[in-house]
Motif scaffolding. Structure first.
Motif, PDB file in Angstrom:
ATOM      1  N   TRP B 435     -89.925  81.016  17.477  1.00 13.86           N
ATOM      2  CA  TRP B 435     -91.013  80.272  16.863  1.00 13.86           C
ATOM      3  C   TRP B 435     -91.376  78.996  17.643  1.00 13.86           C
ATOM      4  CZ3 TRP B 435     -91.303  75.333  14.588  1.00 13.86           C
ATOM      5  CH2 TRP B 435     -92.534  75.074  13.942  1.00 13.86           C
ATOM      6  N   PHE B 436     -90.347  78.279  18.131  1.00 12.18           N
ATOM      7  CA  PHE B 436     -90.619  77.005  18.800  1.00 12.18           C
ATOM      8  C   PHE B 436     -91.460  77.200  20.062  1.00 12.18           C
ATOM      9  CE2 PHE B 436     -86.754  75.842  16.444  1.00 12.18           C
ATOM     10  CZ  PHE B 436     -87.188  74.668  15.854  1.00 12.18           C
ATOM     11  N   HIS B 437     -92.385  76.281  20.289  1.00 10.92           N
ATOM     12  CA  HIS B 437     -93.169  76.245  21.527  1.00 10.92           C
ATOM     13  C   HIS B 437     -92.286  75.645  22.609  1.00 10.92           C
ATOM     14  CE1 HIS B 437     -96.294  75.154  24.380  1.00 10.92           C
ATOM     15  NE2 HIS B 437     -97.164  75.869  23.677  1.00 10.92           N
ATOM     16  N   ARG B 438     -92.370  76.189  23.828  1.00 15.41           N
ATOM     17  CA  ARG B 438     -91.487  75.663  24.892  1.00 15.41           C
ATOM     18  C   ARG B 438     -91.709  74.170  25.128  1.00 15.41           C
ATOM     19  NH1 ARG B 438     -94.074  79.033  30.022  1.00 15.41           N
ATOM     20  NH2 ARG B 438     -96.187  78.271  29.784  1.00 15.41           N
ATOM     21  N   GLY B 439     -92.972  73.741  25.006  1.00 19.27           N
ATOM     22  CA  GLY B 439     -93.256  72.310  25.152  1.00 19.27           C
ATOM     23  C   GLY B 439     -92.631  71.500  24.019  1.00 19.27           C
ATOM     24  N   GLY B 440     -92.624  72.068  22.818  1.00 16.97           N
ATOM     25  CA  GLY B 440     -92.029  71.399  21.675  1.00 16.97           C
ATOM     26  C   GLY B 440     -90.533  71.195  21.872  1.00 16.97           C
ATOM     27  N   LEU B 441     -89.883  72.212  22.437  1.00 12.81           N
ATOM     28  CA  LEU B 441     -88.443  72.101  22.686  1.00 12.81           C
ATOM     29  C   LEU B 441     -88.148  71.011  23.709  1.00 12.81           C
ATOM     30  CD1 LEU B 441     -87.490  75.879  22.705  1.00 12.81           C
ATOM     31  CD2 LEU B 441     -86.789  74.170  21.033  1.00 12.81           C
ATOM     32  N   ILE B 442     -89.019  70.913  24.720  1.00 17.15           N
ATOM     33  CA  ILE B 442     -88.824  69.860  25.727  1.00 17.15           C
ATOM     34  C   ILE B 442     -89.002  68.486  25.077  1.00 17.15           C
ATOM     35  CG2 ILE B 442     -89.754  68.855  27.848  1.00 17.15           C
ATOM     36  CD1 ILE B 442     -90.400  71.748  28.749  1.00 17.15           C
ATOM     37  N   ALA B 443     -90.026  68.358  24.237  1.00 11.03           N
ATOM     38  CA  ALA B 443     -90.261  67.073  23.553  1.00 11.03           C
ATOM     39  C   ALA B 443     -89.068  66.722  22.659  1.00 11.03           C
ATOM     40  CB  ALA B 443     -91.537  67.154  22.725  1.00 11.03           C
ATOM     41  N   GLY B 444     -88.547  67.703  21.928  1.00  7.97           N
ATOM     42  CA  GLY B 444     -87.400  67.464  21.058  1.00  7.97           C
ATOM     43  C   GLY B 444     -86.182  67.032  21.857  1.00  7.97           C
ATOM     44  N   TRP B 445     -85.977  67.685  23.004  1.00  4.46           N
ATOM     45  CA  TRP B 445     -84.849  67.349  23.870  1.00  4.46           C
ATOM     46  C   TRP B 445     -84.936  65.889  24.309  1.00  4.46           C
ATOM     47  CZ3 TRP B 445     -84.361  65.705  28.964  1.00  4.46           C
ATOM     48  CH2 TRP B 445     -83.105  65.868  29.556  1.00  4.46           C
ATOM     49  N   VAL B 446     -86.138  65.476  24.745  1.00  2.00           N
ATOM     50  CA  VAL B 446     -86.318  64.096  25.198  1.00  2.00           C
ATOM     51  C   VAL B 446     -86.019  63.124  24.057  1.00  2.00           C
ATOM     52  CG1 VAL B 446     -88.029  62.413  26.005  1.00  2.00           C
ATOM     53  CG2 VAL B 446     -87.990  64.727  26.976  1.00  2.00           C
ATOM     54  N   ALA B 447     -86.541  63.431  22.860  1.00  2.61           N
ATOM     55  CA  ALA B 447     -86.332  62.532  21.716  1.00  2.61           C
ATOM     56  C   ALA B 447     -84.847  62.446  21.355  1.00  2.61           C
ATOM     57  CB  ALA B 447     -87.137  63.028  20.514  1.00  2.61           C
ATOM     58  N   GLY B 448     -84.193  63.602  21.290  1.00  2.50           N
ATOM     59  CA  GLY B 448     -82.777  63.627  20.915  1.00  2.50           C
ATOM     60  C   GLY B 448     -81.910  62.897  21.921  1.00  2.50           C
ATOM     61  N   MET B 449     -82.183  63.108  23.206  1.00  5.40           N
ATOM     62  CA  MET B 449     -81.407  62.431  24.252  1.00  5.40           C
ATOM     63  C   MET B 449     -81.589  60.923  24.162  1.00  5.40           C
ATOM     64  SD  MET B 449     -79.825  64.570  26.095  1.00  5.40           S
ATOM     65  CE  MET B 449     -79.711  64.815  27.831  1.00  5.40           C
ATOM     66  N   GLY B 450     -82.833  60.503  23.994  1.00  7.66           N
ATOM     67  CA  GLY B 450     -83.132  59.074  23.945  1.00  7.66           C
ATOM     68  C   GLY B 450     -82.438  58.414  22.763  1.00  7.66           C
ATOM     69  N   THR B 486     -70.571  55.274   7.965  1.00 12.13           N
ATOM     70  CA  THR B 486     -70.843  55.616   9.355  1.00 12.13           C
ATOM     71  C   THR B 486     -71.042  57.126   9.464  1.00 12.13           C
ATOM     72  OG1 THR B 486     -68.483  55.793   9.795  1.00 12.13           O
ATOM     73  CG2 THR B 486     -69.525  53.699  10.326  1.00 12.13           C
ATOM     74  N   VAL B 487     -71.847  57.531  10.452  1.00 13.18           N
ATOM     75  CA  VAL B 487     -72.076  58.959  10.682  1.00 13.18           C
ATOM     76  C   VAL B 487     -71.934  59.246  12.174  1.00 13.18           C
ATOM     77  CG1 VAL B 487     -73.633  59.323   8.727  1.00 13.18           C
ATOM     78  CG2 VAL B 487     -74.559  58.642  10.943  1.00 13.18           C
ATOM     79  N   TYR B 488     -71.774  60.541  12.492  1.00 12.29           N
ATOM     80  CA  TYR B 488     -71.648  60.954  13.878  1.00 12.29           C
ATOM     81  C   TYR B 488     -73.028  60.941  14.549  1.00 12.29           C
ATOM     82  CZ  TYR B 488     -70.768  63.992  17.894  1.00 12.29           C
ATOM     83  OH  TYR B 488     -70.691  64.503  19.159  1.00 12.29           O
ATOM     84  N   VAL B 489     -73.096  60.231  15.673  1.00 15.06           N
ATOM     85  CA  VAL B 489     -74.354  60.048  16.404  1.00 15.06           C
ATOM     86  C   VAL B 489     -75.030  61.383  16.722  1.00 15.06           C
ATOM     87  CG1 VAL B 489     -75.300  59.265  18.608  1.00 15.06           C
ATOM     88  CG2 VAL B 489     -73.610  57.873  17.416  1.00 15.06           C
ATOM     89  N   GLY B 490     -74.232  62.349  17.198  1.00 11.32           N
ATOM     90  CA  GLY B 490     -74.803  63.602  17.686  1.00 11.32           C
ATOM     91  C   GLY B 490     -75.614  64.337  16.641  1.00 11.32           C
ATOM     92  N   LEU B 491     -75.125  64.330  15.411  1.00  5.73           N
ATOM     93  CA  LEU B 491     -75.799  65.093  14.370  1.00  5.73           C
ATOM     94  C   LEU B 491     -77.140  64.459  13.995  1.00  5.73           C
ATOM     95  CD1 LEU B 491     -74.636  67.695  13.285  1.00  5.73           C
ATOM     96  CD2 LEU B 491     -74.096  66.514  11.173  1.00  5.73           C
ATOM     97  N   VAL B 492     -77.178  63.107  13.989  1.00 15.01           N
ATOM     98  CA  VAL B 492     -78.439  62.427  13.710  1.00 15.01           C
ATOM     99  C   VAL B 492     -79.440  62.728  14.835  1.00 15.01           C
ATOM    100  CG1 VAL B 492     -79.536  60.198  13.352  1.00 15.01           C
ATOM    101  CG2 VAL B 492     -77.220  60.578  12.517  1.00 15.01           C
ATOM    102  N   ALA B 493     -78.954  62.645  16.077  1.00 13.38           N
ATOM    103  CA  ALA B 493     -79.844  62.852  17.225  1.00 13.38           C
ATOM    104  C   ALA B 493     -80.407  64.264  17.226  1.00 13.38           C
ATOM    105  CB  ALA B 493     -79.091  62.566  18.526  1.00 13.38           C
TER     106      ALA B 493
END
Lengths: 78, 555
Positions: B435-450, B486-493
């Motif tokens: 379902w995800f658009h390849r561009g959407g996945l790239i945008a999500g990756w950038v947001a999550g990493m940041g 406190t929560v685990y950073v990874g899950l929020v990202a």
């Protein structure tokens, strides 16, 4: 891969698809170990282990039995 | 180092023995043609139940785990026990998800998760991001294995004054490891894993029976830990969780489980198995290691009861809490048995280090070299590039330890877990939905990493007095909430990553931005061994029936 093969849509063989109601059972060992109020206690102790420790170790058995049951119930009948 | 001679001798003998095995492994279940990435990097995709059990077990439960998890319990108490729920929930997850990934990889000859993403979304860019994420997350993990060996060497007193003298044993150990991985590929760690796990099981069984007996029983071990945490000024330690760290415990267990099976090296072990049944059966059998890990974790409390004082760290005034388990063994066991225990930890570092370097090398070869540098690379050239890359990766890991503060590797590993989680939408969800658009996945990756990196930067560590990258427990009050939770950073990202990917997908669809096609079909996700359309060319020509009785016993 520079040359991704495109598999021709062959005859649909009767194959054991992953879709099985048994798979939902696998969510039990994913969810139960995350409910901390269930085990965040000292007593009752078992062999000197506070509940927090022995109950979580017991969840391993829960995980093993669920995956075993699901595997047995979903595997291909030969 | 005079009083450690027995330990050093036993450690060295066992270490050399497995090194010999590593070189011989090239001839174990040998194919006609080793010059193929499927052979060098995936052991011919032919491993049965027993080998997979040892290989994946040796892969996921690393020397660092064995040293660091008890150190965490030693320092913080119950919070460190998250490793147990974490390794419980990973197996049902793998059972559900990775079996499908095995099938589609088998059908298309994928070697890495990025290979899959490349075909599924027809996006070399997304595949490149996944590959780079994988390599960056794996490198510090390899370096951490050295931290495990170093803790042992330090306890044996094998240390010198200059930086080179101090690190010489590790450099030699890794040079040997690099040489046999180069020659034997995945077969080396698969064979060595048998020895490693046998040693570790023996050591732990002895430890959990003998040590409580010596220390006055389990009850008094827990009471000693309780007394220590009661006396400490830290409000969040204790043998039970507190209100503030329960969510951290839950999110860390879940986040780590999700991260673990996204790591390229876990996938290497899974893809090397010969059919779906081997993986499924293993998901029932692998939790034996979780039991082991839970008991190993409790060594941290035993160290408290035994009054172990960790050795000083690299910096003035700091302590190296990773030395508590080696010190406990050194203090409680006769020296010959301590030697065996230390060898178990040392060899325990070699297996995952080898698999991780193979996984990182495969990523480079398939998704960078073949994609961008030499499109028409032959299988033999691919295998060759992977072999050389695995050497480079190990040199890099050693350099990290020798030239940088080991703490830096631990920080990087912390970040590694958070960033590998950002491949979840493309890899794990991609197995289920296109379902995800390849561009959407790239945008999500950038947001999550940041976001993930920013959040980690905000975490201080009171114990070491550092203002940034002090851990993965993010205090929610930084978001403006009035709470100590406190929560685990990874899950929020990764939650933000998913949200952005979904929104961007909707936006790109609305804007009619072209989305790539899909090289896989629904049927691929259920393919099994012997499927007529499987594109794996290299099948092993000789197998050793003694070492791999197939089918393996039901569990």
């Amino acid at each position: 891969m520079s040359d991704p093969e495109t598999p021709a849509p062959g005859p649909t063989v009767a194959r054991a698809k992953d879709k099985s109601a048994w798979n939902w059972l696998l969510f039990v060992p994913i969810v139960v170990p995350l409910i901390t109020p269930l085990f965040n206690n000292d007593s009752p102790r078992l062999f000197g282990f506070p509940t927090f420790y022995w109950l979580q170790l017991l969840f391993i058995v829960l995980g093993v039995s669920t995956t075993t049951v699901v595997y047995q119930m979903t595997k291909k009948r030969r | 180092m005079g009083d450690h001679v027995t330990e050093i001798v036993i450690f060295s003998v066992l270490f050399l023995l497995v090194s010999g095995m590593g070189f011989v492994a090239a001839r174990w279940r040998a194919p006609n043609d080793m010059a193929h990435l499927d052979e060098w990097g995936l052991g011919g995709r032919s491993f049965g139940g027993w080998i997979t059990w040892f290989l994946v077990g040796g892969d996921l439960y690393t020397a660092y785990t064995f040293v660091a998890v008890p150190a965490l319990l030693f320092g913080a108490g119950a919070a460190g026990f998250f490793a147990v729920p974490y390794t419980i929930i990973i197996y049902p997850l793998v059972f559900l998800v990775l079996v499908r990934l095995w099938s589609v990889s088998h059908r298309h000859g994928f070697v890495t998760p990025a290979d899959f993403v490349r075909s599924r979304f027809q996006s070399p860019t997304l595949a490149l991001l996944i590959a780079i994420t994988g390599i960056v997350a794996t490198m510090p993990y390899i370096a951490l294995q050295l931290v495990g060996i170093e803790a042992v060497l330090k306890t044996m007193g094998v240390t010198g004054d200059s930086a080179i003298a101090r690190h010489l044993p590790i450099i030699i150990a890794f040079a040997i490891l690099a040489a046999y991985t180069y020659q034997s590929g995945l077969r080396a760690p698969a064979l060595i894993a048998f020895v490693k796990d046998t040693l570790i099981y023996i050591v732990i069984l002895v430890a959990i029976i003998y040590l409580p007996y010596k220390l006055g029983g389990w009850g008094s071990i827990f009471d000693a830990a309780d007394a220590k945490f009661d006396a400490s000024p830290n409000p969040n330690d204790g043998i039970l969780l507190t209100a503030a760290n329960q969510w951290q415990y839950i999110t860390l267990a879940l986040g780590s489980a999700l991260a673990l099976f996204l790591y390229p090296h876990s996938l290497t072990g899974v893809l090397a198995s010969k059919n779906r049944d081997v993986i499924k059966r293993n998901m029932s059998a692998l939790p034996a290691y979780s039991l082991l890990l839970g008991l190993i974790a409790l060594l941290g409390f035993m160290a408290i009861a035994a009054g172990v004082k960790p050795l000083p760290g690299a910096k003035e005034g700091s302590v190296d809490s990773n030395t508590v388990v080696p010190l406990l063994f050194d203090q409680q066991f006769p020296s010959w048995f301590t030697g065996i225990a230390f060898a178990a930890i040392g060899i325990g570092a070699l297996v995952p280090a080898a698999i991780m370097s193979i996984a990182a090398a495969n990523l480079f070869t398939r998704n960078i070299y073949k994609e961008y540098l030499k499109r028409d690379a032959s299988p033999a050239q691919e295998a060759n590039v992977s072999k050389i890359t695995s050497l480079v990766v190990k040199v890099g890991a050693v350099a990290c330890i020798v030239f940088l503060d080991p703490q830096f590797s631990i920080d990087l590993q912390l970040i590694g877990g958070v960033i590998i989680l950002q491949t979840l939408p493309a890899v794990a969800l991609g197995i289920y939905t296109r379902w995800f658009h390849r561009g959407g996945l790239i945008a999500g990756w950038v947001a999550g990493m940041g976001l993930g990196t920013w959040m980690l930067y905000q975490v201080p560590n009171a114990a070491t007095g550092r203002a940034h990258f002090g851990g993965s427990a993010f205090s929610l009050d930084k978001f403006g909430f009035d709470t100590k939770t406190t929560v685990y950073v990874g899950l929020v990202a990764v939650a933000v990553n998913l949200a952005v990917a979904a929104l961007a997908t909707l936006a790109l669809r609305a804007g009619k931005v072209p989305d790539g096609g899909d090289d896989t079909v629904q049927d691929d996700y259920f393919a099994d061994e012997g499927d007529p359309r499987v594109s794996v060319p290299a099948q092993p020509t000789s197998t050793d029936p003694d070492l791999d009785p197939a089918p393996s016993p039901k569990v």
